[in-house]
Write an enzyme that holds these catalytic residues in place. Structure first.
Site, PDB file in Angstrom:
ATOM      1  N   ASP A 141      41.474 -89.114  10.968  1.00 14.87           N
ATOM      2  CA  ASP A 141      41.797 -90.252  11.255  1.00 14.87           C
ATOM      3  C   ASP A 141      40.458 -91.069  10.733  1.00 14.87           C
ATOM      4  O   ASP A 141      39.465 -90.380  10.933  1.00 14.87           O
ATOM      5  CB  ASP A 141      41.959 -90.585  12.679  1.00 14.87           C
ATOM      6  CG  ASP A 141      41.649 -91.789  13.190  1.00 14.87           C
ATOM      7  OD1 ASP A 141      42.492 -92.712  12.691  1.00 14.87           O
ATOM      8  OD2 ASP A 141      40.783 -92.246  13.840  1.00 14.87           O
ATOM      9  N   ASP A 144      40.687 -99.165   1.555  1.00 10.34           N
ATOM     10  CA  ASP A 144      42.217 -99.736   0.976  1.00 10.34           C
ATOM     11  C   ASP A 144      43.123 -99.559   2.160  1.00 10.34           C
ATOM     12  O   ASP A 144      43.775 -98.516   2.211  1.00 10.34           O
ATOM     13  CB  ASP A 144      42.300 -99.099  -0.231  1.00 10.34           C
ATOM     14  CG  ASP A 144      43.709 -99.684  -0.848  1.00 10.34           C
ATOM     15  OD1 ASP A 144      43.929-100.797  -0.926  1.00 10.34           O
ATOM     16  OD2 ASP A 144      44.402 -98.889  -1.653  1.00 10.34           O
ATOM     17  N   CYS A 149      47.566-104.679   0.567  1.00  9.43           N
ATOM     18  CA  CYS A 149      48.539-105.245  -0.341  1.00  9.43           C
ATOM     19  C   CYS A 149      49.410-106.064   0.517  1.00  9.43           C
ATOM     20  O   CYS A 149      50.606-105.724   0.462  1.00  9.43           O
ATOM     21  CB  CYS A 149      49.197-104.161  -1.095  1.00  9.43           C
ATOM     22  SG  CYS A 149      49.960-102.691  -0.181  1.00  9.43           S
TER      23      CYS A 149
HETATM   24  C1  LIG Z   1      47.271 -98.692   0.840  1.00  5.71           C
HETATM   25  S1  LIG Z   1      47.517 -96.939   1.401  1.00  5.71           S
HETATM   26  C2  LIG Z   1      46.083 -96.272   0.259  1.00  5.71           C
HETATM   27  C3  LIG Z   1      46.509 -96.233  -1.174  1.00  5.71           C
HETATM   28  C4  LIG Z   1      45.451 -95.530  -1.761  1.00  5.71           C
HETATM   29  N1  LIG Z   1      44.131 -96.198  -1.945  1.00  5.71           N
HETATM   30  C5  LIG Z   1      45.645 -95.594  -3.643  1.00  5.71           C
HETATM   31  O1  LIG Z   1      45.153 -96.523  -4.158  1.00  5.71           O
HETATM   32  O2  LIG Z   1      46.443 -94.665  -3.997  1.00  5.71           O
HETATM   33  C6  LIG Z   1      47.091 -96.832   2.956  1.00  5.71           C
HETATM   34  C7  LIG Z   1      46.654 -95.230   3.299  1.00  5.71           C
HETATM   35  O3  LIG Z   1      46.048 -95.151   4.413  1.00  5.71           O
HETATM   36  C8  LIG Z   1      46.324 -94.108   5.303  1.00  5.71           C
HETATM   37  N2  LIG Z   1      46.172 -94.213   6.720  1.00  5.71           N
HETATM   38  C9  LIG Z   1      46.873 -94.676   7.554  1.00  5.71           C
HETATM   39  N3  LIG Z   1      46.313 -94.589   8.795  1.00  5.71           N
HETATM   40  C10 LIG Z   1      45.186 -94.144   8.604  1.00  5.71           C
HETATM   41  C11 LIG Z   1      43.878 -93.959   9.453  1.00  5.71           C
HETATM   42  N4  LIG Z   1      44.080 -93.819  10.736  1.00  5.71           N
HETATM   43  N5  LIG Z   1      42.831 -93.277   8.603  1.00  5.71           N
HETATM   44  C12 LIG Z   1      42.863 -92.943   7.556  1.00  5.71           C
HETATM   45  N6  LIG Z   1      43.852 -93.144   6.481  1.00  5.71           N
HETATM   46  C13 LIG Z   1      45.112 -93.814   7.133  1.00  5.71           C
HETATM   47  C14 LIG Z   1      47.901 -93.808   4.732  1.00  5.71           C
HETATM   48  O4  LIG Z   1      48.241 -92.536   4.882  1.00  5.71           O
HETATM   49  C15 LIG Z   1      48.013 -94.313   3.397  1.00  5.71           C
HETATM   50  O5  LIG Z   1      47.850 -93.310   2.438  1.00  5.71           O
END
Ligand SMILES: C[S@@+](CC[C@H](N)C(=O)[O-])C[C@H]1O[C@@H](n2cnc3c(N)ncnc32)[C@H](O)[C@@H]1O
Length: 261
Positions: A136, A154, A202
């Site tokens: 996390d 992101d 996004c």
């Molecule tokens: C917008 S996407 C990222 C896209 C990526 N940066 C790319 O360009 O391919 C957001 C990501 O945040 C992750 N995510 C969700 N909750 C999270 C958390 N608490 N800590 C870290 N990552 C998390 C999701 O699994 C997802 O893969």
């Protein structure tokens, strides 16, 4: 209707060589004005995802808007970069390409299924400078003793800049914005004193964008800094100083800003 785009992976192939290969197969490529290795592609009835060059990692299918974020992060060869929400790795692999496989990236994500896709993409694209972690993001930032000079957030968001028909409840927005604020606040624990954070979504919702940034400015003393040449990237300045939206036709919509303390 979105325009499909590819990013040529210069870790594996020269730009001109891949353009020729794809044009010989009937694809029509049109350069994206802010990215030397990014191209819109007219598939002429074919499917570029099925080409062998795709499986070999010679290019990455990536929205033109998404290519802008690593450019704003301005990844350099000797950087130590944290990409905290990295999967499936479109931006991580671009950052590695910009660093020419030098320096070091820590690419983290919380979801195991998405970590698998991230690892696959890193391998496919010949990325050698990246360590993958699965935690996390808030826990990562609280535990980690390393100071990074650039951090990409992101963040997970509603996706309303990508899918126009997303139905999202107030509760879901509340959960997302709470996480977004926690990620942004804690990212500064792991940042060098001269370093900066790039925050991107996004989402078109003010709650996940300007409101999150405004809250963190007031509550934690963060400062936004100007993104130089933002007009060149087709970015429009938003009502909150030094925050920007990308709202081009045929592309995913993005919000982005750069922060320091
Ligand atoms: C917008 S996407 C990222 C896209 C990526 N940066 C790319 O360009 O391919 C957001 C990501 O945040 C992750 N995510 C969700 N909750 C999270 C958390 N608490 N800590 C870290 N990552 C998390 C999701 O699994 C997802 O893969």
């Amino acid at each position: 209707m979105k325009k499909k785009a590819i990013r040529i992976n210069t870790l594996k192939i020269e730009i001109d060589k891949l353009i020729k290969n794809l044009e010989d197969k009937g694809y029509i490529l049109e350069k994206i004005n802010y990215c030397d290795y990014g191209f819109f592609v007219n598939e002429n009835g074919r499917n570029i995802a099925h080409e062998i060059e795709h499986w070999l990692g010679y290019f990455f299918i990536q929205d033109a808007s998404s290519m802008l974020i690593p450019i704003i992060l301005d990844a350099k060869k000797d950087d130590l970069i944290l990409d905290l929400c990295a999967a499936p790795g479109a931006k991580t692999t671009q950052i590695a390409q910009m660093m020419e496989n030098n320096g070091c990236i820590v690419a983290n994500d919380v979801r195991e299924d998405r970590i698998k896709a991230l690892s696959f993409n890193l391998e496919r694209c010949g990325v050698l400078n990246t360590i993958v972690t699965m935690l996390d993001g808030v826990k990562f930032l609280k535990k980690c003793n390393i100071k990074f000079n650039k951090i990409l957030l992101d963040v997970p968001c509603s996706g309303t800049g990508v899918y126009e028909d997303v139905k999202i409840t107030e509760n879901q927005i509340k959960r997302l914005t709470t996480l977004q604020k926690a990620l942004l606040k804690n990212s500064f624990n792991c940042l060098d004193k001269d370093g900066y954070v790039v925050y991107s979504t996004c989402s078109i919702l003010k709650e996940e964008n300007e409101d999150v940034i405004e809250y963190c400015i007031k509550k934690f003393g963060l400062e936004t800094v100007e993104i130089k040449n933002f007009e060149r990237y087709n970015l429009k300045e938003s009502f909150l100083e030094n925050t920007y939206r990308l709202e081009q036709p045929y592309q995913e919509k993005f919000f982005v800003c750069k922060l320091m303390k």
